[in-house]
Design a protein around this motif. Structure first.
Motif, PDB file in Angstrom:
ATOM      1  N   SER A 284       0.827  -1.216   0.000  1.00  0.00           N
ATOM      2  CA  SER A 284       0.000   0.000   0.000  1.00  0.00           C
ATOM      3  C   SER A 284       0.858   1.261   0.000  1.00  0.00           C
ATOM      4  O   SER A 284       0.549   2.225  -0.702  1.00  0.00           O
ATOM      5  CB  SER A 284      -0.923   0.009   1.221  1.00  0.00           C
ATOM      6  OG  SER A 284      -1.842  -1.039   1.136  1.00  0.00           O
TER       7      SER A 284
ATOM      8  N   ALA B 103       1.135   3.970  -3.246  1.00  0.00           N
ATOM      9  CA  ALA B 103       0.696   5.349  -3.032  1.00  0.00           C
ATOM     10  C   ALA B 103       1.697   6.384  -3.555  1.00  0.00           C
ATOM     11  O   ALA B 103       1.415   7.581  -3.535  1.00  0.00           O
ATOM     12  CB  ALA B 103       0.444   5.586  -1.547  1.00  0.00           C
ATOM     13  N   GLN B 104       2.840   5.942  -4.060  1.00  0.00           N
ATOM     14  CA  GLN B 104       3.866   6.881  -4.506  1.00  0.00           C
ATOM     15  C   GLN B 104       3.487   7.523  -5.841  1.00  0.00           C
ATOM     16  O   GLN B 104       2.751   6.952  -6.639  1.00  0.00           O
ATOM     17  CB  GLN B 104       5.219   6.175  -4.618  1.00  0.00           C
ATOM     18  CG  GLN B 104       5.704   5.576  -3.302  1.00  0.00           C
ATOM     19  CD  GLN B 104       5.606   6.536  -2.143  1.00  0.00           C
ATOM     20  OE1 GLN B 104       6.126   7.656  -2.190  1.00  0.00           O
ATOM     21  NE2 GLN B 104       4.926   6.116  -1.079  1.00  0.00           N
ATOM     22  N   GLU B 105       4.003   8.704  -6.055  1.00  0.00           N
ATOM     23  CA  GLU B 105       3.736   9.471  -7.273  1.00  0.00           C
ATOM     24  C   GLU B 105       4.248   8.721  -8.507  1.00  0.00           C
ATOM     25  O   GLU B 105       5.308   8.103  -8.461  1.00  0.00           O
ATOM     26  CB  GLU B 105       4.435  10.836  -7.204  1.00  0.00           C
ATOM     27  CG  GLU B 105       3.938  11.733  -6.095  1.00  0.00           C
ATOM     28  CD  GLU B 105       2.531  12.244  -6.356  1.00  0.00           C
ATOM     29  OE1 GLU B 105       2.183  12.442  -7.536  1.00  0.00           O
ATOM     30  OE2 GLU B 105       1.792  12.419  -5.384  1.00  0.00           O
TER      31      GLU B 105
ATOM     32  N   SER C 135       0.358   2.344  -8.758  1.00  0.00           N
ATOM     33  CA  SER C 135      -0.928   1.756  -8.386  1.00  0.00           C
ATOM     34  C   SER C 135      -1.203   0.444  -9.132  1.00  0.00           C
ATOM     35  O   SER C 135      -2.050  -0.336  -8.717  1.00  0.00           O
ATOM     36  CB  SER C 135      -2.063   2.746  -8.627  1.00  0.00           C
ATOM     37  OG  SER C 135      -2.114   3.108  -9.991  1.00  0.00           O
TER      38      SER C 135
END
Length: 176
Positions: free
Chosen positions: A92, A96-98, A144
């Protein structure tokens, strides 16, 4: 294409009275091994866009030492959630990282870092030793998408590989 470098924290001091596991710091040998690993990564032109690390002292020291070795001055995020986390929590955090982040270091502890490598990769690794690095390459555009794909193992290195044979370029770097 996205890359994750899964890195196990380097050799830490033995358990001692009055010092919790969370507070154990690196041994001199751990720093020495990180210098070797850092030289290898630098010679391959590897530098992450971002560093995620457990906030345990030995993991922070591992992250900081590797960052210095690679002249990395980007963002380092030290998370309690990476100190002996469930697999789903790590995934998770990564997901969630860019999307602008193409590669990251994830620094954590045994046995979780090995389990993560085996969950994410098409290959199986029995154990990532202290200061070991597993490079995984994903054919994805967004973090994602991570849970829907398996990575290709680009390389797996660890300090004992360099005990009897160390490439001249690394030896020269260490002599500087």
């Amino acid at each position: 294409m996205k890359k994750i470098y899964l890195i196990r924290d380097a050799k830490a001091e033995n358990f001692s009275e009055g010092v919790s596991d969370f507070e154990r710091s690196l041994r001199k040998k751990g720093y020495k091994e990180l210098k070797t690993i850092g030289s290898y990564l630098r010679l391959r032109g590897i530098s992450p866009d971002f560093i995620l690390s457990s906030c345990a002292l030995r993991a922070q020291q591992t992250a900081t030492t590797l960052a210095e070795s690679l002249s990395f001055d980007g963002e380092k995020l030290f998370l309690e959630e990476l100190y002996y986390p469930p697999y789903d929590d790590i995934i998770s955090i990564i997901m969630a990282q860019e999307s602008s982040c193409e590669s990251m270091f994830v620094i954590a502890h045994a046995p979780y870092i090995t389990e993560l490598a085996n969950q994410l990769s098409k290959d199986t690794i029995s154990k990532i030793p202290a200061a070991g690095v597993v490079s995984l390459e994903f054919e994805i555009d967004e973090w994602s998408e991570l849970e829907y794909t398996k990575a290709s193992l680009e390389f797996f290195i660890y300090p004992k590989q360099f005990k009897y044979y160390m490439p001249r370029k690394i030896r020269n770097e260490l002599a500087l």
